[in-house]
Design a protein around this motif. Structure first.
Motif, PDB file in Angstrom:
ATOM      1  N   ALA A  20       0.872  -1.218  -0.274  1.00  0.00           N
ATOM      2  CA  ALA A  20       0.043   0.041  -0.084  1.00  0.00           C
ATOM      3  C   ALA A  20       0.745   1.243   0.129  1.00  0.00           C
ATOM      4  N   ASP A  21       0.697   2.025  -0.946  1.00  0.00           N
ATOM      5  CA  ASP A  21       1.469   3.371  -1.127  1.00  0.00           C
ATOM      6  C   ASP A  21       0.508   4.508  -1.019  1.00  0.00           C
ATOM      7  N   TYR A  22       0.582   5.426   0.149  1.00  0.00           N
ATOM      8  CA  TYR A  22      -0.398   6.428   0.369  1.00  0.00           C
ATOM      9  C   TYR A  22       0.152   7.735  -0.408  1.00  0.00           C
TER      10      TYR A  22
ATOM     11  N   TYR B  43      -3.821  10.217  -1.021  1.00  0.00           N
ATOM     12  CA  TYR B  43      -4.250  10.638   0.184  1.00  0.00           C
ATOM     13  C   TYR B  43      -3.097  11.617   0.991  1.00  0.00           C
ATOM     14  N   ALA B  44      -2.007  11.150   0.892  1.00  0.00           N
ATOM     15  CA  ALA B  44      -1.052  12.117   1.587  1.00  0.00           C
ATOM     16  C   ALA B  44      -1.002  13.431   0.978  1.00  0.00           C
ATOM     17  N   ASP B  45      -1.390  13.674  -0.290  1.00  0.00           N
ATOM     18  CA  ASP B  45      -1.254  15.007  -0.902  1.00  0.00           C
ATOM     19  C   ASP B  45      -2.442  15.918  -0.246  1.00  0.00           C
ATOM     20  N   PHE B  46      -3.608  15.142   0.044  1.00  0.00           N
ATOM     21  CA  PHE B  46      -4.780  15.926   0.782  1.00  0.00           C
ATOM     22  C   PHE B  46      -4.512  16.323   2.255  1.00  0.00           C
ATOM     23  N   VAL B  47      -3.836  15.511   2.949  1.00  0.00           N
ATOM     24  CA  VAL B  47      -3.533  15.635   4.171  1.00  0.00           C
ATOM     25  C   VAL B  47      -2.370  16.673   4.401  1.00  0.00           C
ATOM     26  N   ARG B  48      -1.159  16.589   3.654  1.00  0.00           N
ATOM     27  CA  ARG B  48      -0.200  17.659   3.753  1.00  0.00           C
ATOM     28  C   ARG B  48      -0.643  18.867   3.243  1.00  0.00           C
ATOM     29  N   ALA B  49      -1.581  19.058   2.078  1.00  0.00           N
ATOM     30  CA  ALA B  49      -2.359  20.297   1.676  1.00  0.00           C
ATOM     31  C   ALA B  49      -3.205  20.848   3.021  1.00  0.00           C
TER      32      ALA B  49
ATOM     33  N   GLY C  61      -2.577  -2.163   4.703  1.00  0.00           N
ATOM     34  CA  GLY C  61      -2.977  -0.512   4.502  1.00  0.00           C
ATOM     35  C   GLY C  61      -3.119   0.210   5.643  1.00  0.00           C
ATOM     36  N   VAL C  62      -3.619  -0.262   6.885  1.00  0.00           N
ATOM     37  CA  VAL C  62      -3.831   0.140   8.070  1.00  0.00           C
ATOM     38  C   VAL C  62      -2.304   0.607   8.665  1.00  0.00           C
ATOM     39  N   ARG C  63      -1.468  -0.539   8.783  1.00  0.00           N
ATOM     40  CA  ARG C  63      -0.187  -0.499   9.227  1.00  0.00           C
ATOM     41  C   ARG C  63       0.606   0.836   8.388  1.00  0.00           C
ATOM     42  N   GLU C  64       0.505   0.762   7.218  1.00  0.00           N
ATOM     43  CA  GLU C  64       1.260   1.837   6.305  1.00  0.00           C
ATOM     44  C   GLU C  64       0.650   3.272   6.756  1.00  0.00           C
ATOM     45  N   LEU C  65      -0.621   3.345   6.879  1.00  0.00           N
ATOM     46  CA  LEU C  65      -1.105   4.419   7.179  1.00  0.00           C
ATOM     47  C   LEU C  65      -0.874   5.257   8.397  1.00  0.00           C
ATOM     48  N   LEU C  66      -0.742   4.363   9.533  1.00  0.00           N
ATOM     49  CA  LEU C  66      -0.406   4.719  10.758  1.00  0.00           C
ATOM     50  C   LEU C  66       1.123   5.140  10.607  1.00  0.00           C
ATOM     51  N   ARG C  67       2.004   4.385   9.977  1.00  0.00           N
ATOM     52  CA  ARG C  67       3.490   4.687  10.146  1.00  0.00           C
ATOM     53  C   ARG C  67       3.691   6.059   9.341  1.00  0.00           C
TER      54      ARG C  67
END
Length: 691
Positions: free
Chosen positions: A297-299, A311-317, A384-390
């Motif tokens: 999984a790559d966010y 998803y990472a783009d949205f959170v960073r923005a 997916g959950v593990r990578e998101l939390l990391r």
């Protein structure tokens, strides 16, 4: 370029167009330049407004003649200017009352706060080339709030689908655009948003709203603004919206490049931030790939939902724009998107991931089914959950409430899936939440037996309810869970429902989060945001897309007013807590009085047992006039000022400064799972005093 709104150092309103850059960068005199949300908003819808407004679409009760006392002067002038409270809807055939005509525009607001005002023009004969201007605000000492801190917009009427064959025109969208024509016998509404800069000197400021047109004499309304001597505390509740992002956004409104898409996303986030929101929930899956039998999984890669933005783009923005903070938890439906499509397609064939051209349709839901638990599915979900939390820990994202199931009450399969995947989230160290809905909106708990509740609750941190009653609040507190609400009364056509849902309802229930579906959600793939009512369907729109930025709606203004209601009470309660613990009897007594005033207001909202008590369902919102909300807010403001004065009289300035530098905890406890839980709500059975 014709006539349009312009921003100048002295006035803001309709006028001769300036170059686009000048609209954003013109020098403004006064306390500060115009706030960012004014600058990022779009100007107008990409389609012209229909000049034909069928009578059947208007409220019959609005039809009629001008009162006799207004008729003669209106015929001579050609129009009537009138003002009503912004929560009262103005339709194309609204007729002014004598008491409304010429009434001044008045509001009060804290430093750093936005506040709406509205007025309308009823045309006796056709008006052309309409122009509205507002001067700088001045107080008696010469202090100035620049006109750039007042945003002037025209209200666009928009058809609301009532059935497949029937629509009705409602006031909906706020545009900064020219009004070339107001037909005889019709009414046009204008919307002002006043911003008091944080450094504005408290006091009463006056100005004038000037109305001119090409074929009638000018008119004006007085504008009086009171700036209060305090700033509001930032909300400590997670206030958010669900934002549906998928292939329909690409090219149509977001631009044709990644850079353009990100720039537009940030404009929307600034708009949401300045409307008080601090959360956004995106159903975007990470990009799943499978190699050598292992799913990854790559966010940081654009996954299903939008081909350029991850998803990472949205959170960073969100962090960059200040919409999100690292302290307030946010909901994320990413686990749901993993289950409904992301993992399924990764497991289908190694290295095979669908393009946006073949998936992402709101209507193509063949893959939107919750899969049964299999070893491969569970392993991919854990990944997916593990990578998101990391990633969240590494980049210090806001605390995430991971939601794997959308609506446990939709089916028995949803209930079973919720119990299973919540368990996996907890085993990976995440904070879990789930939306608890019901097909029985009168008393949703009847759809869940004790065994089902226990199975879902066993691995659940945050209960996110679609309905609320007294039992929901009590049971959630007894279970030691955190209560959030979603879709509990707000809707994108009602200012007052949105205000009450995001404000008094949160204060009354003690909920620590409120999310509404949806910030933007078209009714179907084929529909355009502006024409979907013609198909008999309504999407969900709290802001409409346009090529140059988001266009706010009246409902979004209602959300901001509700959150500000919450912030007024939060500011007072933090002062109460401070004054109670200072050891001074006079301050303690003043704090007790202030708490009584706040409770008398909050407990006006009914919270019944066994009956869905959302403001819309009880009728409270519709039955409470707009000025009543303003009276309640002023009562809170007066108590804030009384406590400030009492504290200043008895508390040395140095000690007071030291205390003010420390944020009060506000009843939060830090839970082991990483989310913040509120102390149990107090006095659910309490009634307002008869003082």
């Amino acid at each position: 370029m014709g006539d349009m709104f312009i921003l100048t150092g002295r006035r803001i309103g309709f006028g001769t167009a300036a170059p686009a850059a000048a609209l954003l960068l013109a020098t403004v005199t006064g306390a500060t330049a115009a706030p960012a949300s004014f600058r990022v908003q779009g100007a107008t819808c990409p389609y012209p407004e229909s000049e034909t407004l069928p009578p059947a679409w208007d409220r019959p009760a609005e039809a009629g003649a001008l009162p006799a006392v207004l008729a003669e002067s209106a015929r001579a002038k050609g129009y009537v200017l009138f003002s009503r409270h912004y929560q009262e809807l103005i339709f194309p055939r609204t007729i002014p009352d004598a008491a409304d005509a010429g009434a001044p525009l008045r509001c009060f607001l804290a430093q750093g706060e936005f506040e709406p005002l509205t007025f309308s023009v009823h045309a006796v004969r056709e008006l052309t080339s309409v122009r509205v201007e507002v001067d700088d605000l001045l107080d008696s000492a010469g202090n100035r709030i620049a006109a750039g801190n007042i945003d002037v917009r025209a209200v666009r009427y928009h058809p609301k689908a009532l059935s497949e064959t029937r629509s009705k025109v409602y006031p909906k969208i706020l545009e900064r655009r020219p009004v070339e024509r107001v037909a005889a016998g019709t009414t046009r509404q204008f919307w002002l948003t006043v911003f008091a800069p944080a450094d504005a000197v408290p006091g009463v400021y006056t100005s004038a709203v000037r109305f001119t047109c090409g074929n009638a004499e000018p008119g004006a309304l007085a504008l009086n603004v009171r700036v209060l001597p305090f700033e509001l505390r930032k909300a400590d509740v997670s206030f958010g919206v669900y934002w549906a992002v998928d292939k329909r956004s690409k090219g149509r409104y977001w631009g044709e490049s990644r850079a353009a898409a990100l720039a537009m996303v940030k404009k929307h986030m600034i708009l949401l931030r300045d409307h008080g929101l601090n959360g956004i929930d995106l159903g975007i899956s990470p990009k799943f790939t499978k190699s050598d039998g292992v799913v990854h999984a790559d966010y940081a890669e654009a996954g299903l939902g939008h081909s350029w933005i991850s998803y990472a783009d949205f959170v960073r923005a969100g962090l960059e724009t200040g919409l999100l903070s690292r302290e307030v938890p946010v909901s994320t439906f990413t686990p749901w998107s993993m289950l409904t499509y992301g993992i399924r397609y990764a497991l289908r064939k190694e290295g095979d991931y669908p393009s946006l051209g073949t998936l992402g349709s709101s209507r193509d839901r063949s893959g939107w089914k919750y899969p049964g638990s299999t070893p491969d599915m569970d392993a991919a979900f854990r990944c997916g959950v593990r990578e998101l939390l990391r990633l969240a820990r590494a980049e210090r994202w806001p605390p995430l409430v991971l939601t794997p199931i959308d609506g446990t009450g939709n089916s028995e399969a949803h209930k079973r899936a919720a119990a299973h995947f919540l368990k996996l989230i907890k085993e990976e160290g995440g904070t879990s939440g789930v939306t608890i809905n019901s097909l029985n909106k009168t008393n949703g708990e009847r759809q869940y037996d004790d065994a089902e509740r226990r199975a879902i609750d066993r691995h659940l941190d945050v209960r996110i309810y679609e309905w609320v009653d007294r039992g929901v609040v009590e049971r959630t507190a007894r279970a030691g869970k955190t209560l959030w609400l979603y879709n509990c009364g707000a809707d994108d056509w009602s200012i007052v429902n949105c205000r009450t849902a995001y404000g008094l309802q949160i204060l009354r229930t003690g909920a620590r989060g409120y999310y509404q579906f949806a910030y933007q959600w078209p009714a179907s793939d084929a529909d355009d945001a502006y024409h979907e009512a013609e198909t008999g369907e309504n999407g969900r729109w709290y802001a409409y897309p346009s090529p140059d930025g988001p266009l706010p709606t009246l409902a979004l203004e209602g959300i901001r007013e509700g959150i500000d209601d919450y912030r007024y009470v939060l500011t007072l309660r933090e002062l109460i807590s401070e004054c109670r613990t200072c050891g001074h009897a006079a301050l303690h007594d003043a704090a007790e009085r202030a708490e009584q005033v706040a409770n008398d207001i909050v407990f006006q909202l009914p919270l019944r047992r066994g009956v869905n008590s959302t403001p819309a369902n009880t009728g409270f919102a519709a039955q409470t006039p707009g000025p009543t909300f303003d009276i309640w807010r002023m009562q809170i403001a007066r108590e804030i000022m009384r406590l400030q004065a009492a504290r200043a009289a008895v508390w040395p300035a140095a000690a007071r400064g030291a205390r003010e530098s420390r944020l009060e905890d506000g009843g939060w406890r830090i839970a082991a799972c990483g989310t913040r839980r509120p102390a149990p709500p107090a006095a659910l059975d309490r009634q307002p005093s008869t003082r």
